[in-house]
Design an enzyme around this catalytic site. Structure first.
Site, PDB file in Angstrom:
ATOM      1  N   SER A  97     -31.726 -25.559 -41.555  1.00 17.90           N
ATOM      2  CA  SER A  97     -30.529 -25.969 -41.675  1.00 17.90           C
ATOM      3  C   SER A  97     -29.886 -26.940 -40.637  1.00 17.90           C
ATOM      4  O   SER A  97     -29.817 -26.437 -39.226  1.00 17.90           O
ATOM      5  CB  SER A  97     -29.593 -24.659 -41.563  1.00 17.90           C
ATOM      6  OG  SER A  97     -29.687 -23.266 -42.579  1.00 17.90           O
TER       7      SER A  97
ATOM      8  N   GLU B 283     -26.947 -27.877 -36.060  1.00 16.17           N
ATOM      9  CA  GLU B 283     -27.971 -26.143 -35.882  1.00 16.17           C
ATOM     10  C   GLU B 283     -28.837 -26.852 -34.878  1.00 16.17           C
ATOM     11  O   GLU B 283     -29.481 -26.492 -33.726  1.00 16.17           O
ATOM     12  CB  GLU B 283     -28.093 -25.523 -36.515  1.00 16.17           C
ATOM     13  CG  GLU B 283     -28.858 -24.436 -36.552  1.00 16.17           C
ATOM     14  CD  GLU B 283     -29.363 -23.398 -37.561  1.00 16.17           C
ATOM     15  OE1 GLU B 283     -28.574 -23.280 -38.241  1.00 16.17           O
ATOM     16  OE2 GLU B 283     -30.937 -23.345 -37.225  1.00 16.17           O
TER      17      GLU B 283
ATOM     18  N   ARG C 259     -25.435 -16.677 -34.492  1.00 18.60           N
ATOM     19  CA  ARG C 259     -26.013 -17.941 -33.476  1.00 18.60           C
ATOM     20  C   ARG C 259     -25.773 -18.308 -32.363  1.00 18.60           C
ATOM     21  O   ARG C 259     -25.941 -19.407 -32.226  1.00 18.60           O
ATOM     22  CB  ARG C 259     -26.061 -18.822 -34.980  1.00 18.60           C
ATOM     23  CG  ARG C 259     -26.294 -18.398 -36.436  1.00 18.60           C
ATOM     24  CD  ARG C 259     -27.518 -18.188 -36.775  1.00 18.60           C
ATOM     25  NE  ARG C 259     -27.853 -17.407 -37.942  1.00 18.60           N
ATOM     26  CZ  ARG C 259     -27.925 -16.417 -38.515  1.00 18.60           C
ATOM     27  NH1 ARG C 259     -27.922 -15.999 -37.422  1.00 18.60           N
ATOM     28  NH2 ARG C 259     -27.723 -16.022 -39.935  1.00 18.60           N
TER      29      ARG C 259
HETATM   30  P1  NAP Z   1     -26.976 -18.242 -48.266  1.00 18.72           P
HETATM   31  O1  NAP Z   1     -27.426 -16.256 -48.560  1.00 18.72           O
HETATM   32  O2  NAP Z   1     -26.636 -18.787 -48.962  1.00 18.72           O
HETATM   33  O3  NAP Z   1     -25.748 -17.936 -47.256  1.00 18.72           O
HETATM   34  C1  NAP Z   1     -24.969 -18.762 -47.050  1.00 18.72           C
HETATM   35  C2  NAP Z   1     -24.182 -18.157 -45.984  1.00 18.72           C
HETATM   36  O4  NAP Z   1     -22.936 -17.115 -47.130  1.00 18.72           O
HETATM   37  C3  NAP Z   1     -24.292 -17.546 -44.839  1.00 18.72           C
HETATM   38  O5  NAP Z   1     -23.377 -18.105 -43.560  1.00 18.72           O
HETATM   39  C4  NAP Z   1     -24.729 -16.428 -44.996  1.00 18.72           C
HETATM   40  O6  NAP Z   1     -24.038 -15.002 -43.952  1.00 18.72           O
HETATM   41  C5  NAP Z   1     -23.148 -15.947 -46.277  1.00 18.72           C
HETATM   42  N1  NAP Z   1     -23.603 -15.113 -46.964  1.00 18.72           N
HETATM   43  C6  NAP Z   1     -23.979 -14.635 -47.976  1.00 18.72           C
HETATM   44  N2  NAP Z   1     -24.427 -13.661 -48.637  1.00 18.72           N
HETATM   45  C7  NAP Z   1     -23.808 -13.097 -47.600  1.00 18.72           C
HETATM   46  C8  NAP Z   1     -23.199 -11.370 -47.689  1.00 18.72           C
HETATM   47  N3  NAP Z   1     -23.515 -10.504 -48.439  1.00 18.72           N
HETATM   48  N4  NAP Z   1     -23.001 -11.042 -46.495  1.00 18.72           N
HETATM   49  C9  NAP Z   1     -22.467 -11.411 -45.667  1.00 18.72           C
HETATM   50  N5  NAP Z   1     -22.388 -12.576 -45.402  1.00 18.72           N
HETATM   51  C10 NAP Z   1     -23.313 -13.573 -46.791  1.00 18.72           C
HETATM   52  O7  NAP Z   1     -27.570 -19.105 -47.081  1.00 18.72           O
HETATM   53  P2  NAP Z   1     -29.185 -19.922 -47.225  1.00 18.72           P
HETATM   54  O8  NAP Z   1     -28.665 -21.084 -46.173  1.00 18.72           O
HETATM   55  O9  NAP Z   1     -29.985 -19.821 -48.671  1.00 18.72           O
HETATM   56  O10 NAP Z   1     -29.796 -18.856 -45.586  1.00 18.72           O
HETATM   57  C11 NAP Z   1     -30.234 -17.592 -46.181  1.00 18.72           C
HETATM   58  C12 NAP Z   1     -30.081 -16.292 -44.862  1.00 18.72           C
HETATM   59  O11 NAP Z   1     -31.367 -17.350 -43.220  1.00 18.72           O
HETATM   60  C13 NAP Z   1     -28.830 -16.594 -44.201  1.00 18.72           C
HETATM   61  O12 NAP Z   1     -29.210 -15.364 -43.780  1.00 18.72           O
HETATM   62  C14 NAP Z   1     -29.156 -17.312 -43.499  1.00 18.72           C
HETATM   63  O13 NAP Z   1     -28.171 -17.841 -41.624  1.00 18.72           O
HETATM   64  C15 NAP Z   1     -30.351 -17.620 -42.985  1.00 18.72           C
HETATM   65  N6  NAP Z   1     -30.681 -18.857 -41.829  1.00 18.72           N
HETATM   66  C16 NAP Z   1     -30.893 -18.977 -40.323  1.00 18.72           C
HETATM   67  C17 NAP Z   1     -30.888 -19.817 -39.523  1.00 18.72           C
HETATM   68  C18 NAP Z   1     -30.892 -19.238 -37.960  1.00 18.72           C
HETATM   69  O14 NAP Z   1     -30.934 -19.014 -37.825  1.00 18.72           O
HETATM   70  N7  NAP Z   1     -31.176 -20.637 -37.762  1.00 18.72           N
HETATM   71  C19 NAP Z   1     -31.243 -21.301 -40.512  1.00 18.72           C
HETATM   72  C20 NAP Z   1     -31.109 -20.619 -41.731  1.00 18.72           C
HETATM   73  C21 NAP Z   1     -31.282 -20.195 -42.708  1.00 18.72           C
HETATM   74  P3  NAP Z   1     -25.106 -15.004 -43.251  1.00 18.72           P
HETATM   75  O15 NAP Z   1     -25.885 -16.434 -42.263  1.00 18.72           O
HETATM   76  O16 NAP Z   1     -24.700 -13.723 -41.580  1.00 18.72           O
HETATM   77  O17 NAP Z   1     -26.431 -14.456 -43.275  1.00 18.72           O
END
Ligand code: NAP
Length: 357
Positions: A244, A341, A168
């Site tokens: 987020s 963020e 990010r």
């Molecule tokens: P989530 O799926 O509940 O995951 C929360 C955190 O756990 C994130 O940091 C995610 O990593 C990590 N995680 C969960 N499962 C994983 C796995 N199997 N391997 C590695 N890391 C894992 O997250 P959420 O908030 O509902 O969001 C869903 C996805 O959207 C996530 O990938 C999140 O990063 C992404 N997102 C991105 C942005 C952005 O780019 N600005 C904003 C909002 C949400 P990762 O972050 O590496 O996935």
């Protein structure tokens, strides 16, 4: 100034941000072609006013007092592509709606962006924080960007490696913050490629499909995001947010040990550099906050504890107070400092990304 660029005065920014908060831009102009960027910057320099560049407005918090100077909204949205066998290079204007771009790529059978479905905002904003979701990130497919370099006062092409993309993060957020105005981004996609299925939450929902298509993965990603109120939807009670609100902290081994002393069950994901990513949403709940919790007109989303939501009559000041409350609560309970963020505009100086109260 060319006629299309002549700024309008006192334009509401609440109307073009997903939080629908904040005061007006003193001056506001839309930029629809690359050549307009230096012209608008030169004009602002002659008037001696600051310039702020806005993308889709989905990752910013604008102060109640609005923004002084000139706000430029990039609206360049042209798309061009070159197909060579199964290799596709597709270039998208910075102002294009990101999810429409992803939808078109999926419909054409171009693999590489399908897990990034439903992310709000504009295409030009995605390299800035190396947007990622469900195991895919911009760094996986970004080929190059074209940007206006405010320091060298020239148009430049930057290859992916020059963008210094991290979790990010990129050089556009760190050592060169404010220097480049991204005009378009080129992605290297794969025609007929298989979808990415590396994220258990998504793979689990696709077990009925022997070989899921790009469109099926997109549908599941959209459904997953909708359940968490992470799709921009005016009818959703959590609709006024910037997604987020905090980054998932990446801790050193020593920091993780400290956290484990207070919270032995903290989930962690190992990073390539030996550090450990911890879900910010988990930390927030562990510190005692809960989904749907409210402080007057602002609160935590009822579907995702990582999103702060504005309700009727909310102000940016109230949102900032809520952000401090959550950050301080997590710091006190778990000794982890959450960094926001979104970008804060018009608030003055920030500390670890958050303006002071
Ligand atoms: P989530 O799926 O509940 O995951 C929360 C955190 O756990 C994130 O940091 C995610 O990593 C990590 N995680 C969960 N499962 C994983 C796995 N199997 N391997 C590695 N890391 C894992 O997250 P959420 O908030 O509902 O969001 C869903 C996805 O959207 C996530 O990938 C999140 O990063 C992404 N997102 C991105 C942005 C952005 O780019 N600005 C904003 C909002 C949400 P990762 O972050 O590496 O996935």
């Amino acid at each position: 100034m060319s006629p299309g660029l002549i700024p309008r005065r006192a334009v509401s920014l609440a109307a073009i941000t997903s939080l629908q908060l904040g005061g007006p831009a003193e001056l506001f102009a839309e930029v629809s072609q690359a050549a307009d960027v230096p012209e608008a910057l030169d004009w602002a320099a002659r008037q001696n006013v600051p310039v702020t560049v806005l993308g889709g407005g989905s990752n910013v918090v604008v102060a109640d007092g609005g923004l002084p100077g000139l706000v430029l909204q990039l609206t360049l949205d042209e798309e061009t592509s070159v197909v060579d066998g199964d290799d596709v290079l597709v270039t998208i204007g910075a102002g294009a709606h990101w999810d429409s771009f992803v939808a078109r790529a999926v419909a054409r059978g171009w693999a590489g962006l399908e897990c990034l479905s439903g992310i709000p905002g504009s295409a030009g904003a995605t390299p800035i924080q190396n947007v990622g979701a469900y195991g895919q990130e911009v760094a996986d497919t970004l080929f190059a960007i074209r940007a206006y370099d405010r320091q060298l006062r020239t148009l430049r092409q930057l290859e992916r490696a020059e963008c210094e993309l991290g979790y990010r993060s990129s050089r556009f957020k760190t050592r060169d913050a404010g220097r480049f105005i991204v005009l378009d981004a080129t992605f290297a996609l794969r025609r007929g490629g298989a979808p990415h299925l590396g994220y258990p939450e998504i793979a689990r929902r696709l077990t009925r499909h022997a070989q899921p298509t790009l469109a099926e993965v997109r549908d599941v990603v959209l459904a997953t995001r909708r359940e968490k109120s992470m799709l921009l939807d005016a009818s959703d009670e959590n609709g006024r947010s910037c997604g987020s609100f905090f980054l998932n902290p990446v801790l050193t081994s020593a920091q993780l040990e400290q956290l484990r002393a207070r919270a032995p069950s903290a989930p962690t994901y190992p990073q390539a550099d030996g550090r450990h990513k911890v879900p910010a949403a988990w930390l927030i709940e562990q510190a005692g906050f809960r989904k749907g919790q409210r402080w007057g007109a602002v609160g935590i989303s009822s579907r995702h504890s990582l999103a702060l939501v504005a309700h009727a009559s909310a102000t940016s000041r109230q949102l900032l107070e809520a952000a401090h409350r959550v950050r301080d609560g997590v710091a006190q309970a778990l000794d982890v400092l959450l960094e926001p963020e979104p970008i804060f505009l018009g608030f003055g100086s920030t500390q670890h990304g958050l303006p002071a109260l």
